[in-house]
Design a protein around this motif. Structure first.
Motif, PDB file in Angstrom:
ATOM      1  N   VAL A   1     -20.675  -0.846 -21.526  1.00 29.97           N
ATOM      2  CA  VAL A   1     -19.316  -1.425 -21.552  1.00 29.97           C
ATOM      3  C   VAL A   1     -18.413  -0.601 -22.452  1.00 29.97           C
ATOM      4  O   VAL A   1     -17.248  -0.300 -22.105  1.00 29.97           O
ATOM      5  CB  VAL A   1     -19.385  -2.883 -22.015  1.00 29.97           C
ATOM      6  CG1 VAL A   1     -17.986  -3.428 -22.238  1.00 29.97           C
ATOM      7  CG2 VAL A   1     -20.138  -3.728 -21.007  1.00 29.97           C
ATOM      8  N   ALA A   2     -18.916  -0.190 -23.595  1.00 35.20           N
ATOM      9  CA  ALA A   2     -18.120   0.640 -24.510  1.00 35.20           C
ATOM     10  C   ALA A   2     -17.771   1.964 -23.869  1.00 35.20           C
ATOM     11  O   ALA A   2     -16.633   2.472 -24.011  1.00 35.20           O
ATOM     12  CB  ALA A   2     -18.879   0.855 -25.799  1.00 35.20           C
ATOM     13  N   ALA A   3     -18.717   2.551 -23.131  1.00 36.31           N
ATOM     14  CA  ALA A   3     -18.436   3.837 -22.459  1.00 36.31           C
ATOM     15  C   ALA A   3     -17.364   3.675 -21.415  1.00 36.31           C
ATOM     16  O   ALA A   3     -16.446   4.514 -21.279  1.00 36.31           O
ATOM     17  CB  ALA A   3     -19.720   4.386 -21.843  1.00 36.31           C
ATOM     18  N   LEU A   4     -17.419   2.605 -20.637  1.00 40.14           N
ATOM     19  CA  LEU A   4     -16.396   2.367 -19.615  1.00 40.14           C
ATOM     20  C   LEU A   4     -15.023   2.175 -20.236  1.00 40.14           C
ATOM     21  O   LEU A   4     -14.012   2.669 -19.726  1.00 40.14           O
ATOM     22  CB  LEU A   4     -16.779   1.154 -18.777  1.00 40.14           C
ATOM     23  CG  LEU A   4     -18.011   1.320 -17.851  1.00 40.14           C
ATOM     24  CD1 LEU A   4     -18.364   0.008 -17.180  1.00 40.14           C
ATOM     25  CD2 LEU A   4     -17.750   2.417 -16.827  1.00 40.14           C
ATOM     26  N   VAL A   5     -14.992   1.454 -21.376  1.00 36.54           N
ATOM     27  CA  VAL A   5     -13.711   1.242 -22.060  1.00 36.54           C
ATOM     28  C   VAL A   5     -13.151   2.560 -22.564  1.00 36.54           C
ATOM     29  O   VAL A   5     -11.936   2.843 -22.444  1.00 36.54           O
ATOM     30  CB  VAL A   5     -13.881   0.235 -23.194  1.00 36.54           C
ATOM     31  CG1 VAL A   5     -12.623   0.171 -24.048  1.00 36.54           C
ATOM     32  CG2 VAL A   5     -14.208  -1.137 -22.650  1.00 36.54           C
TER      33      VAL A   5
ATOM     34  N   PHE B   1     -11.748   4.512 -19.656  1.00 36.81           N
ATOM     35  CA  PHE B   1     -10.484   3.934 -19.207  1.00 36.81           C
ATOM     36  C   PHE B   1      -9.348   4.296 -20.149  1.00 36.81           C
ATOM     37  O   PHE B   1      -8.233   4.634 -19.715  1.00 36.81           O
ATOM     38  CB  PHE B   1     -10.638   2.412 -19.110  1.00 36.81           C
ATOM     39  CG  PHE B   1      -9.364   1.709 -18.773  1.00 36.81           C
ATOM     40  CD1 PHE B   1      -8.838   1.733 -17.472  1.00 36.81           C
ATOM     41  CD2 PHE B   1      -8.662   1.020 -19.767  1.00 36.81           C
ATOM     42  CE1 PHE B   1      -7.658   1.080 -17.204  1.00 36.81           C
ATOM     43  CE2 PHE B   1      -7.489   0.363 -19.468  1.00 36.81           C
ATOM     44  CZ  PHE B   1      -6.963   0.398 -18.175  1.00 36.81           C
ATOM     45  N   LEU B   2      -9.647   4.228 -21.460  1.00 34.13           N
ATOM     46  CA  LEU B   2      -8.616   4.557 -22.432  1.00 34.13           C
ATOM     47  C   LEU B   2      -8.216   6.031 -22.346  1.00 34.13           C
ATOM     48  O   LEU B   2      -7.031   6.378 -22.431  1.00 34.13           O
ATOM     49  CB  LEU B   2      -9.088   4.216 -23.840  1.00 34.13           C
ATOM     50  CG  LEU B   2      -9.264   2.715 -24.155  1.00 34.13           C
ATOM     51  CD1 LEU B   2      -9.832   2.507 -25.555  1.00 34.13           C
ATOM     52  CD2 LEU B   2      -7.932   1.981 -24.005  1.00 34.13           C
ATOM     53  N   VAL B   3      -9.208   6.882 -22.176  1.00 37.64           N
ATOM     54  CA  VAL B   3      -8.899   8.319 -22.057  1.00 37.64           C
ATOM     55  C   VAL B   3      -8.089   8.591 -20.804  1.00 37.64           C
ATOM     56  O   VAL B   3      -7.104   9.339 -20.802  1.00 37.64           O
ATOM     57  CB  VAL B   3     -10.194   9.137 -22.080  1.00 37.64           C
ATOM     58  CG1 VAL B   3      -9.907  10.590 -21.742  1.00 37.64           C
ATOM     59  CG2 VAL B   3     -10.857   9.033 -23.437  1.00 37.64           C
ATOM     60  N   ALA B   4      -8.483   7.946 -19.687  1.00 41.90           N
ATOM     61  CA  ALA B   4      -7.741   8.129 -18.439  1.00 41.90           C
ATOM     62  C   ALA B   4      -6.345   7.577 -18.548  1.00 41.90           C
ATOM     63  O   ALA B   4      -5.397   8.133 -17.967  1.00 41.90           O
ATOM     64  CB  ALA B   4      -8.499   7.473 -17.291  1.00 41.90           C
TER      65      ALA B   4
ATOM     66  N   VAL C   1      -0.006   9.562 -23.445  1.00 41.70           N
ATOM     67  CA  VAL C   1       0.750   8.305 -23.553  1.00 41.70           C
ATOM     68  C   VAL C   1      -0.172   7.237 -24.152  1.00 41.70           C
ATOM     69  O   VAL C   1      -1.403   7.408 -24.193  1.00 41.70           O
ATOM     70  CB  VAL C   1       1.273   7.862 -22.172  1.00 41.70           C
ATOM     71  CG1 VAL C   1       2.254   8.884 -21.612  1.00 41.70           C
ATOM     72  CG2 VAL C   1       0.134   7.610 -21.205  1.00 41.70           C
ATOM     73  N   LEU C   2       0.470   6.158 -24.588  1.00 37.82           N
ATOM     74  CA  LEU C   2      -0.314   5.045 -25.109  1.00 37.82           C
ATOM     75  C   LEU C   2      -0.847   4.218 -23.958  1.00 37.82           C
ATOM     76  O   LEU C   2      -0.071   3.790 -23.091  1.00 37.82           O
ATOM     77  CB  LEU C   2       0.551   4.167 -26.022  1.00 37.82           C
ATOM     78  CG  LEU C   2       0.990   4.826 -27.343  1.00 37.82           C
ATOM     79  CD1 LEU C   2       1.901   3.867 -28.106  1.00 37.82           C
ATOM     80  CD2 LEU C   2      -0.221   5.212 -28.166  1.00 37.82           C
ATOM     81  N   PRO C   3      -2.125   4.019 -23.932  1.00 41.04           N
ATOM     82  CA  PRO C   3      -2.653   3.192 -22.846  1.00 41.04           C
ATOM     83  C   PRO C   3      -2.184   1.760 -22.986  1.00 41.04           C
ATOM     84  O   PRO C   3      -1.943   1.263 -24.080  1.00 41.04           O
ATOM     85  CB  PRO C   3      -4.175   3.319 -23.021  1.00 41.04           C
ATOM     86  CG  PRO C   3      -4.388   3.741 -24.428  1.00 41.04           C
ATOM     87  CD  PRO C   3      -3.172   4.484 -24.852  1.00 41.04           C
ATOM     88  N   VAL C   4      -2.000   1.145 -21.889  1.00 40.25           N
ATOM     89  CA  VAL C   4      -1.578  -0.238 -21.766  1.00 40.25           C
ATOM     90  C   VAL C   4      -0.116  -0.402 -22.169  1.00 40.25           C
ATOM     91  O   VAL C   4       0.674  -1.040 -21.458  1.00 40.25           O
ATOM     92  CB  VAL C   4      -2.477  -1.205 -22.582  1.00 40.25           C
ATOM     93  CG1 VAL C   4      -1.997  -2.652 -22.419  1.00 40.25           C
ATOM     94  CG2 VAL C   4      -3.932  -1.046 -22.203  1.00 40.25           C
TER      95      VAL C   4
END
Length: 368
Positions: A10-14, A17-20, A51-54
């Motif tokens: 789960v941490a790897a997926l997060v 996602f954040l990097v993308a 950019v800042l994610p989210v």
């Protein structure tokens, strides 16, 4: 599955996602407008951007290359109340991505409507013929109005071109008839001009031909006259060079007379008054000396009577077989020449003494 592995996944997926969500790659000639929590933040340039994610998101993606927009045919009324359909082609370029995204809702529709209204204002002040022949003026006026209006939208209008102007069908037929009449008129003028030039050239050719023929005839007559003059001169020189005596001249005089009647056009010819004396001179030169009397002047009446008798004589007397040796032919010829010269001199003296302009002549026709 191991309970420790699930949190790691789960941490790897997060993290992925954040990097993308943080990395944004913008292609060349593209511009991305970034909003942070719904508010414009900045415009991303070509290349790698973070950019800042989210928090940050891409609102609009714009192409800053020059683009072409072709509008549909729009009816426009001219000054002379004719409806024409006009198509326009617009060349524009986005210079400010933020203004193009936030200053106008739909810049293409805004440009289209502005083009139509400006075009109607421009065409409304022109008649049909001026509209068809003033495309450059219409293009420049449209571009000036559009460039001024779209500047605050972050758009630069580079060119505006009129693609087509379609008048009504009846106007097209009238224009075609007019053009056909103009072409027929030009064809008739060209044909008449061609005929005129042809006639002028033909007349010039005829003139040159007549001039050349006249010059040729003149040269021929001059050459012929020169030839005759040279022939007469040669004959004259030959006669004087050979020292011809009067008896030869008298004989040639009589020899020439028959040629006067040879021409078909001669119906009347005159026998000179001294013809009788010339015949008598030749007769004395070649005749019997015993029959030759002394020379005496010949009166005009006797000359006429003698000429008439000589004309009716069948032939000139020739030397007979019984002639004596004392008659020398040369001496007789000399004597005949002297007598002919004396007769001519006496006749001239009598004519001058009488002061009469007429010399007795005997006329006869060639038929006699």
């Amino acid at each position: 599955m191991d309970p420790v592995v699930i949190p790691i996944l789960v941490a790897a997926l997060v993290i992925v996602f954040l990097v993308a969500s943080t990395v944004r790659i913008v292609p060349q000639a593209r511009r991305y407008n970034i909003e942070r929590f719904g508010r414009y933040r900045r415009t991303l340039q070509p290349g790698l951007n973070l950019v800042l994610p989210v928090a940050d998101r891409i609102n609009t993606k714009l192409d800053v290359r020059e683009q072409v927009y072709s509008s549909d045919p729009r009816p426009v009324i001219t000054e002379d109340n004719l409806v024409v359909n006009i198509d326009t082609v617009l060349y524009y370029q986005i210079t400010d991505p933020r203004a193009a995204a936030y200053e106008v809702a739909d810049y293409l529709q805004a440009i289209d409507q502005l083009t139509v209204t400006t075009l109607r204002n421009v065409i409304g002040s022109m008649d049909l013929e001026e509209t068809l022949t003033s495309r450059e003026e219409i293009n420049s006026r449209l571009r000036a109005v559009l460039d001024d209006a779209t500047g605050k939208w972050g758009i630069r209008v580079n060119r505006v071109e009129i693609k087509a102007i379609d008048p009504p069908h009846t106007i097209k037929e009238a224009m075609e008839k007019q053009m056909r009449a103009e072409r027929d008129k030009r064809a008739a003028i060209l044909h008449a001009e061609g005929e005129r030039q042809a006639k002028i050239l033909t007349a010039e050719g005829t003139k040159q031909k007549d001039i050349l023929e006249a010059q040729g005839t003149q040269q021929a007559m001059i050459l012929r006259a020169d030839g005759e003059a040279k022939a007469v001169e040669l004959v004259f020189q030959a006669v004087h060079r050979n020292n011809a005596d009067p008896k030869i001249l008298a004989y040639k005089y009589l020899e020439t007379l028959p040629h006067l009647a040879k021409s078909d056009n001669n119906t009347f010819w005159v026998i000179p008054g001294e013809l009788t004396e010339a015949v008598r001179t030749v007769t004395r030169a070649f005749g019997d000396e015993s029959t030759a009397g002394p020379a005496h002047p010949v009166q005009p009446e006797e000359a006429a009577t003698g000429a008439d008798e000589a004309a009716h004589e069948p032939r000139i007397p020739q030397l007979g077989a019984g002639s004596t040796a004392s008659l020398d032919a040369a001496a007789a010829a000399d004597e005949a020449g002297k007598q002919a010269a004396a007769a001519v001199s006496d006749a001239k003296a009598e004519a001058e003494a009488a002061k009469s302009p007429q010399v007795p002549r005997l006329g006869r026709t060639s038929a006699d």
